[in-house]
Design an enzyme around this catalytic site. Structure first.
Site, mmCIF file in Angstrom:
data_model
loop_
_atom_site.group_PDB
_atom_site.id
_atom_site.type_symbol
_atom_site.label_atom_id
_atom_site.label_comp_id
_atom_site.label_asym_id
_atom_site.label_seq_id
_atom_site.Cartn_x
_atom_site.Cartn_y
_atom_site.Cartn_z
ATOM 1 C CG HIS A 72 22.295 61.410 90.916
ATOM 2 N ND1 HIS A 72 22.064 60.059 90.821
ATOM 3 C CD2 HIS A 72 21.234 61.940 91.552
ATOM 4 C CE1 HIS A 72 20.907 59.797 91.393
ATOM 5 N NE2 HIS A 72 20.384 60.910 91.850
ATOM 6 C CD GLU A 126 12.122 57.359 94.170
ATOM 7 O OE1 GLU A 126 12.768 57.942 93.290
ATOM 8 O OE2 GLU A 126 12.447 57.374 95.368
ATOM 9 C CG ASP A 165 14.854 56.329 90.704
ATOM 10 O OD1 ASP A 165 15.706 55.789 89.977
ATOM 11 O OD2 ASP A 165 15.147 56.978 91.721
ATOM 12 C CB CYS A 210 10.595 66.028 93.545
ATOM 13 S SG CYS A 210 10.669 64.298 94.040
HETATM 14 C C1 PEP Z 1 13.442 60.694 91.035
HETATM 15 O O1 PEP Z 1 13.754 59.497 91.024
HETATM 16 O O2 PEP Z 1 12.680 61.220 90.208
HETATM 17 C C2 PEP Z 1 13.979 61.586 92.071
HETATM 18 C C3 PEP Z 1 13.530 62.807 92.217
HETATM 19 O O3 PEP Z 1 14.993 61.109 92.847
HETATM 20 P P1 PEP Z 1 16.513 60.936 92.367
HETATM 21 O O4 PEP Z 1 16.646 61.593 91.034
HETATM 22 O O5 PEP Z 1 17.348 61.591 93.403
HETATM 23 O O6 PEP Z 1 16.652 59.464 92.338
HETATM 24 MG MG MG Z 2 14.698 58.620 92.764
#
Ligand code: PEP
Ligand code: MG
Length: 566
Positions: A186, A428, A452, A499
């Site tokens: 993150h 995911e 994920d 995403c």
């Molecule tokens: C992902 O898992 O690709 C996603 C977009 O969500 P995050 O990165 O916030 O877990």
């Molecule tokens: Mg995710």
């Protein structure tokens, strides 16, 4: 020179700022009470001054409700109860002030942590914070604080928490390098959304770099150069300028559609973490928002954000995007994303535990508040809501049922809600990808979360640089899961976006286009580069290429095939 993973592009040349918590070694000593009381008095004064200074600096970038924490800390630092107890201990036992403070702090923290009332339990964190500062002042140690940086620096840390990245001031924080993390941790994602160059997973950097050392951060290649020579400074300054110029040239594509040479249109949209990021999406020619990570709203708050606060945030995003599609993800908390005001139950594997929609289905009160806020905001634009971490059809149905109930309640209350809100599902978890054609019967759209999806498919922690080699978006196994998801959506007349970070990966774009992905959601700064790429490709040719790619053995072979096809 140290090597890490380039997580957010750009070049920074500045001084090292080490973000390291001081280590205190406090032992019990016999002492003269009067001297210790004087030391304690000075430390309390300094602690109050420190908090006031931090609050003053932070008030330039944080909202009033986000500043409330500093008032709570000031109140605690001025609390006669806390001070009285420490003084009492010094006087009655003739011990050093550091020891007396530690003993009293530990006792108070323990009492608060064992309280019934959740609010009081959460105050333990405030006591920890204030008394740690007090002890540091007694020991003459300095606590680094990102909010008070007032000269250009490159931050060097073990890792940055989402709240650390949230308090970075772009004017002075020119970049950061961390020991741990991968492209999809993150801190890396936040760096891209803040447009701050970042190198993560840079083993050894914390030991090698010292406060104030000159440093070059090349976040195009993932290199950290300590004590650069004059020539290197000149070379990297030029490289940074060239990078900026290229970015400028791409601006010509801002108002262009995203369309292949043979007329196949896709949407290139942005990932955001706060309403303020909408500007960046628009500046970079985004055709909508493909992921609003609402957890940041919760993480910045001092308590669960209420319906009105959330409603205002979502409405701001929808209005800002002026009718363009906005995909807002419901709360994805847990894993590495923690809250100050809520203690998650300890689990052996938090990433495999109660997170995201699992948490929301257990705490429907919290879920309902968010859904109401979203629905009320939906009257102001084109809203698409999606649920994260769906593993089964049942989970999706259960979440959707809560949504339907809240929608019906609002309508009965005479409150305006959008006519055409789309309710979709993040894919995911591999199980959901495999069953995508069934889930698509119930969901209006999909958005593939590759960060994920890859972590769970490869059984490789996305936070660990030791297994970061398994982050293989181009592995045919991952491509097949993506293909199954897109095909499952299309078979049911639904659209499919992505995403996860893979959507902004230049080498992956040709394959994703060929697999039929409808929407690519990425950090705003990647949008124009992706448009340049897509607008130069033939959809038919990429379809053929993608069909071959899923039949290959390794990601290296896939990469070769892509390079030969574009
Ligand atoms: C992902 O898992 O690709 C996603 C977009 O969500 P995050 O990165 O916030 O877990
Ligand atoms: Mg995710």
């Amino acid at each position: 020179m140290l090597k890490g993973i380039a997580a957010s592009q750009g070049i920074a040349i500045a001084k090292v700022y080490k973000l390291e918590q001081p280590v205190l070694d406090i032992v019990r000593k016999e002492a003269v009470a009067e001297e210790e009381l004087a030391k304690l008095d000075a430390a309390f004064k300094k602690t109050i001054e420190d908090i006031e200074k931090i609050k003053e600096v932070a008030s330039k970038s944080l909202a009033p409700e986000e500043l409330a924490v500093f008032d709570a800390h000031l109140m605690m630092a001025g609390d006669p109860e806390l001070r009285g107890q420490i003084e009492e201990k010094i006087k009655s036992e003739n011990v050093n002030a550091e020891y007396a403070t530690e003993e009293v702090a530990n006792m108070m923290i323990m009492i608060f942590e064992s309280m019934e009332d959740a609010y009081m339990r959460e105050r333990a964190a405030d006591i920890k914070d204030v008394t740690f500062r007090l002890k540091c002042n007694l020991c003459g140690k300095v606590i680094p604080n990102l909010a008070t940086i007032d000269e250009p620096v490159v931050i060097v840390a073990k890792d940055l928490t989402p709240s650390d990245t949230g308090s970075l001031n772009k004017e002075f924080a020119k970049g950061f390098a961390t020991e741990i993390g991968g492209r999809t941790s993150h801190s890396a994602i936040m760096a891209r959304s803040l447009e701050i160059p970042a190198v993560v997973g840079c083993t050894g950097v914390l030991e090698a770099a010292h406060e104030g050392d000159p440093v070059i951060l090349d976040a195009l290649t993932g290199e950290v150069i300590l004590f650069p020579t004059e020539e290197q400074i000149a070379e990297y300054t030029a490289k940074g300028e060239a990078y900026k110029a290229e970015k400028e040239a791409l601006k010509a594509l801002k108002a262009q559609p995203s369309i292949s040479t043979d007329g196949h249109k896709v949407l290139l949209v942005g990932n955001i973490g706060s309403p303020a990021d909408v500007e960046g999406v628009k500046e970079n020619g985004g055709e909508g928002v493909g992921l609003f990570r609402t957890e940041f709203l919760y993480m910045k708050s001092e308590d669960w954000p209420d319906e009105e606060t959330q409603y205002q945030a979502y409405k701001t995003v929808l209005e800002g995007m002026e009718g363009k599609p906005v995909v807002i993800r419901t709360l994805d908390i847990g894993g590495d994303k923690k809250l100050k005001y809520y203690t998650f139950e300890e689990e052996m594997n938090p990433f495999l535990g109660v997170r995201a929609v699992r948490f929301c289905l257990m705490r429907k009160d919290i879920f309902r508040t968010q859904l109401r806020a979203l629905l009320r905001a939906s009257a102001y634009g084109h809203l698409c809501i999606m649920f994260p971490m769906i593993a089964t059809v049942k989970e999706f149905q259960e979440a959707k049922a809560v949504y339907d109930e809240e929608r019906a309640k609002l309508i009965a209350e005479g409150i305006a809600v959008g006519e055409k809100v789309e309710v979709g599902c993040m894919i995911e978890i591999p199980a959901a990808a495999v069953l995508a054609d069934q889930i698509a019967k119930y969901a209006d759209f999909f958005s593939i979360g590759t960060n994920d999806l890859i972590q769970y498919s490869m059984a490789a922690d996305r936070m660990s640089q030791n297994v970061s080699y398994l982050y293989q978006p181009m592995n045919p196994s991952i491509l097949r899961l993506i293909k199954m998801t897109i095909d499952g959506a299309h078979k049911n007349g639904k659209w499919c976006g992505m995403c996860g970070e893979m959507a902004g990966d230049e080498l992956a774009a040709p394959i994703l286009l060929g697999l039929g992905l409808d929407e690519f959601s990425m950090s705003a700064t990647s949008i124009l580069r992706a448009r340049k790429m897509i607008n130069g490709l033939s959809y038919e040719a990429m379809k053929e290429m993608a069909a071959k790619a899923v039949e290959l053995d390794t990601m290296e072979e896939v990469a070769e095939l892509v390079k030969a096809s574009i």
